[in-house]
Scaffold this active site. Structure first.
Site, short mmCIF file in Angstrom:
data_model
loop_
_atom_site.label_atom_id
_atom_site.label_comp_id
_atom_site.label_asym_id
_atom_site.label_seq_id
_atom_site.Cartn_x
_atom_site.Cartn_y
_atom_site.Cartn_z
N TYR A 1 -15.34 -11.20 -0.34
CA TYR A 1 -16.02 -9.94 -0.67
C TYR A 1 -17.21 -10.19 -1.61
CZ TYR A 1 -12.05 -7.62 1.48
OH TYR A 1 -11.11 -7.21 2.39
N ARG B 1 -3.55 6.60 0.89
CA ARG B 1 -4.10 7.78 1.56
C ARG B 1 -3.18 8.46 2.56
NH1 ARG B 1 -9.50 4.93 3.37
NH2 ARG B 1 -7.98 3.25 3.25
N ARG C 1 0.82 -1.22 0.00
CA ARG C 1 0.00 0.00 0.00
C ARG C 1 0.85 1.27 0.00
NH1 ARG C 1 -5.67 -0.57 1.60
NH2 ARG C 1 -6.23 -2.53 0.66
N ASP D 1 -6.78 -2.59 -7.63
CA ASP D 1 -7.35 -3.25 -6.46
C ASP D 1 -7.60 -4.71 -6.78
OD1 ASP D 1 -8.43 -2.33 -3.68
OD2 ASP D 1 -9.79 -3.88 -4.40
N ARG E 1 -6.77 11.60 -6.00
CA ARG E 1 -8.03 10.87 -5.89
C ARG E 1 -9.21 11.83 -5.92
NH1 ARG E 1 -10.34 7.71 -0.84
NH2 ARG E 1 -10.65 9.89 -0.33
O1 CP3 Z 1 -0.10 -1.60 -2.48
C1 CP3 Z 1 -0.36 -0.69 -3.28
O2 CP3 Z 1 0.10 0.48 -3.16
C2 CP3 Z 1 -1.15 -1.02 -4.53
C3 CP3 Z 1 -2.56 -0.82 -4.50
C4 CP3 Z 1 -3.49 -1.73 -3.73
C5 CP3 Z 1 -4.74 -1.25 -3.28
N1 CP3 Z 1 -5.45 -2.31 -2.77
C6 CP3 Z 1 -5.19 0.14 -3.40
C7 CP3 Z 1 -6.31 0.58 -2.56
C8 CP3 Z 1 -3.43 -3.09 -3.41
C9 CP3 Z 1 -2.31 -4.07 -3.62
C10 CP3 Z 1 -4.69 -3.44 -2.82
C11 CP3 Z 1 -5.04 -4.81 -2.39
C12 CP3 Z 1 -6.27 -5.06 -1.64
N2 CP3 Z 1 -7.49 -4.47 -1.81
C13 CP3 Z 1 -6.42 -6.05 -0.65
C14 CP3 Z 1 -5.39 -7.04 -0.23
C15 CP3 Z 1 -4.26 -6.40 0.48
C16 CP3 Z 1 -4.41 -6.26 1.94
O3 CP3 Z 1 -4.33 -5.11 2.41
O4 CP3 Z 1 -4.55 -7.29 2.60
C17 CP3 Z 1 -7.75 -6.02 -0.20
C18 CP3 Z 1 -8.36 -6.88 0.88
C19 CP3 Z 1 -8.42 -5.03 -0.95
C20 CP3 Z 1 -9.85 -4.64 -0.89
C21 CP3 Z 1 -9.99 -3.24 -0.51
N3 CP3 Z 1 -9.73 -2.18 -1.35
C22 CP3 Z 1 -10.40 -2.71 0.74
C23 CP3 Z 1 -10.77 -3.54 1.94
C24 CP3 Z 1 -10.38 -1.31 0.61
C25 CP3 Z 1 -10.82 -0.29 1.61
C26 CP3 Z 1 -9.68 -0.02 2.51
C27 CP3 Z 1 -10.01 1.09 3.49
O5 CP3 Z 1 -9.24 1.16 4.45
O6 CP3 Z 1 -10.94 1.86 3.25
C28 CP3 Z 1 -9.91 -1.00 -0.68
C29 CP3 Z 1 -9.71 0.34 -1.24
C30 CP3 Z 1 -8.31 0.70 -1.60
N4 CP3 Z 1 -7.49 -0.07 -2.37
C31 CP3 Z 1 -7.63 1.90 -1.26
C32 CP3 Z 1 -6.37 1.84 -1.87
C33 CP3 Z 1 -5.30 2.89 -1.88
C34 CP3 Z 1 -8.21 3.07 -0.46
C35 CP3 Z 1 -9.20 3.71 -1.34
C36 CP3 Z 1 -9.29 5.18 -1.12
O7 CP3 Z 1 -8.50 5.92 -1.72
O8 CP3 Z 1 -10.19 5.56 -0.37
#
Ligand code: CP3
Length: 354
Positions: A154, A31, A27, A77, A40
């Site tokens: 999900y 944010r 990640r 994602d 964003r």
């Molecule tokens: O690592 C990176 O920088 C690459 C981008 C990346 C994102 N999601 C961007 C993202 C990667 C590799 C993921 C993987 C992901 N997404 C996982 C597996 C990784 C882990 O953390 O275990 C999972 C379970 C998801 C599903 C997902 N996407 C969730 C649960 C959320 C919400 C998270 C939250 O805290 O609100 C997302 C959204 C998401 N994916 C964000 C980002 C930067 C935040 C979105 C935003 O900008 O509001």
């Protein structure tokens, strides 16, 4: 396409000798960076950002401008895959991901099909090509997907879940229905990841965030077996280079032993297993990636540096370690604290290599 100027990450994944331990952060684009929040806002919402190759490229590059990282990760994602299957992904601020059409019954799961990945996910492949051009060989680009079980939670729960009641119920009552879901998601993921590799991804990580929430036999039948299917279907060499694959099962513990036998190159380790123990589980079979507790980044630079020192010492001397957190960086972290971590890895890690 230009040659790779820094391949220390790829070499560490293949357990080749390196002069220092490479570092990237799960990640790393996100944010906690004010410049991410700005882009964003410009895109409107998270999925619009993912669907815009120029903006996805911009946020992929942002952490590399601030920190001396050894890899970039595609900005996207894991839930783009079910979105392409027609579940219609959207995000509600503060509530995480949701699907307008989740698949919560046996019939809905049985009627799922592998979508036309090439067209439905072309925006991701475009982003990969755009990022490779922009990187110009600075560091390698990691492509990724979720494990079928993690993505499946999900799809079936309709969003984030703590206990996974629906999918665990299906595992117990109609396991063959869950087998079907795992197969469809795995087949789609193979096409998706191979598409990323064809477009220029130089390493792959599979995020199995929730697999270890299953009890042992079910972990093997559903999560491990579907990741094995993916491993067996991936392109492993491109342009004369091996494409390393990292499997990250959060909370794997002793399951690391079984994950090491899948044919992957490296395993992600979270902070609940120390790297010395992980190394005992897997021997010299695979490289290890991890595993500082992300909460450490809330501490002072001195405490962060000590955490880095302890993590490096826990892995010990020799090749095969990629430094990372044990899970993703959280939105509340001060970016300067990540700077302190990266600097400490650069300063302290050469002592662990000849
Ligand atoms: O690592 C990176 O920088 C690459 C981008 C990346 C994102 N999601 C961007 C993202 C990667 C590799 C993921 C993987 C992901 N997404 C996982 C597996 C990784 C882990 O953390 O275990 C999972 C379970 C998801 C599903 C997902 N996407 C969730 C649960 C959320 C919400 C998270 C939250 O805290 O609100 C997302 C959204 C998401 N994916 C964000 C980002 C930067 C935040 C979105 C935003 O900008 O509001």
């Amino acid at each position: 396409m230009s040659d790779l100027k820094n391949d220390v990450f790829l070499r560490a994944l293949m357990r080749e000798p390196v002069s220092r331990t490479p570092v990237w952060i799960m990640r790393q684009a996100g944010r906690y960076l004010p410049e991410y929040r700005e882009v964003r806002a410009q895109a409107g919402d998270f999925m619009s950002l993912c669907r815009n190759p120029e903006l996805a490229c911009e946020v992929t590059m942002q952490p590399l401008r601030r920190f001396d990282l050894d890899a970039a990760i595609l900005f996207s994602d894991i839930l783009t895959v079910p979105d392409a299957m027609g579940l219609d992904l959207y995000f509600v601020a503060g509530e995480g991901p949701k699907f307008r059409s989740p698949v919560q019954t046996a019939n809905a799961i049985r009627s799922l099909k592998v979508p036309d990945v090439e067209s439905k996910l072309s925006y991701v492949f475009d982003a990969v090509r755009t990022i490779r051009r922009e990187l110009d060989g600075k560091v390698p680009l990691i492509g990724f997907a979720g494990s079928p079980f993690t993505v499946g939670t999900y799809m079936v729960e309709g969003g984030s879940s703590r206990e996974f009641p629906t999918i665990k119920g299906i595992a117990k009552e109609s396991p063959e229905v869950l087998d079907h879901l795992m197969n469809i998601v795995a087949e789609t993921t193979i096409e998706y990841l191979n598409g990323q590799i064809e477009a220029g991804a130089q390493a792959i990580q599979i995020f199995d965030t929730w697999g270890a929430a299953l009890e042992g036999d079910d972990f093997h039948r559903f999560s491990l077996a579907s990741m094995q299917k993916i491993m067996d279907g991936l392109i492993r060499e491109k342009d004369g280079r091996h494409i390393p694959v990292i499997l990250f099962t959060k909370g794997a513990g002793p399951l690391l032993k079984d994950l090491a036998d899948t044919g992957c190159d490296a395993l992600g380790v979270d902070w609940t297993t120390d790297l010395a123990t992980a190394r005992e589980y897997v021997g010299d079979k695979v490289a290890l990636q991890g595993n500082l507790d992300p909460a450490t980044l809330r501490e002072s630079p001195e405490v962060i540096r000590q955490g880095v020192a302890d993590t490096l010492a826990s892995y010990g001397k020799g090749p095969g370690h990629v430094f990372n957190l044990g899970h993703g960086i959280t939105p509340d972290i001060d970016p300067d604290r990540l700077g302190a971590l990266v600097d400490a890895v650069h300063e302290l890690s050469p002592a662990y290599h000849d």
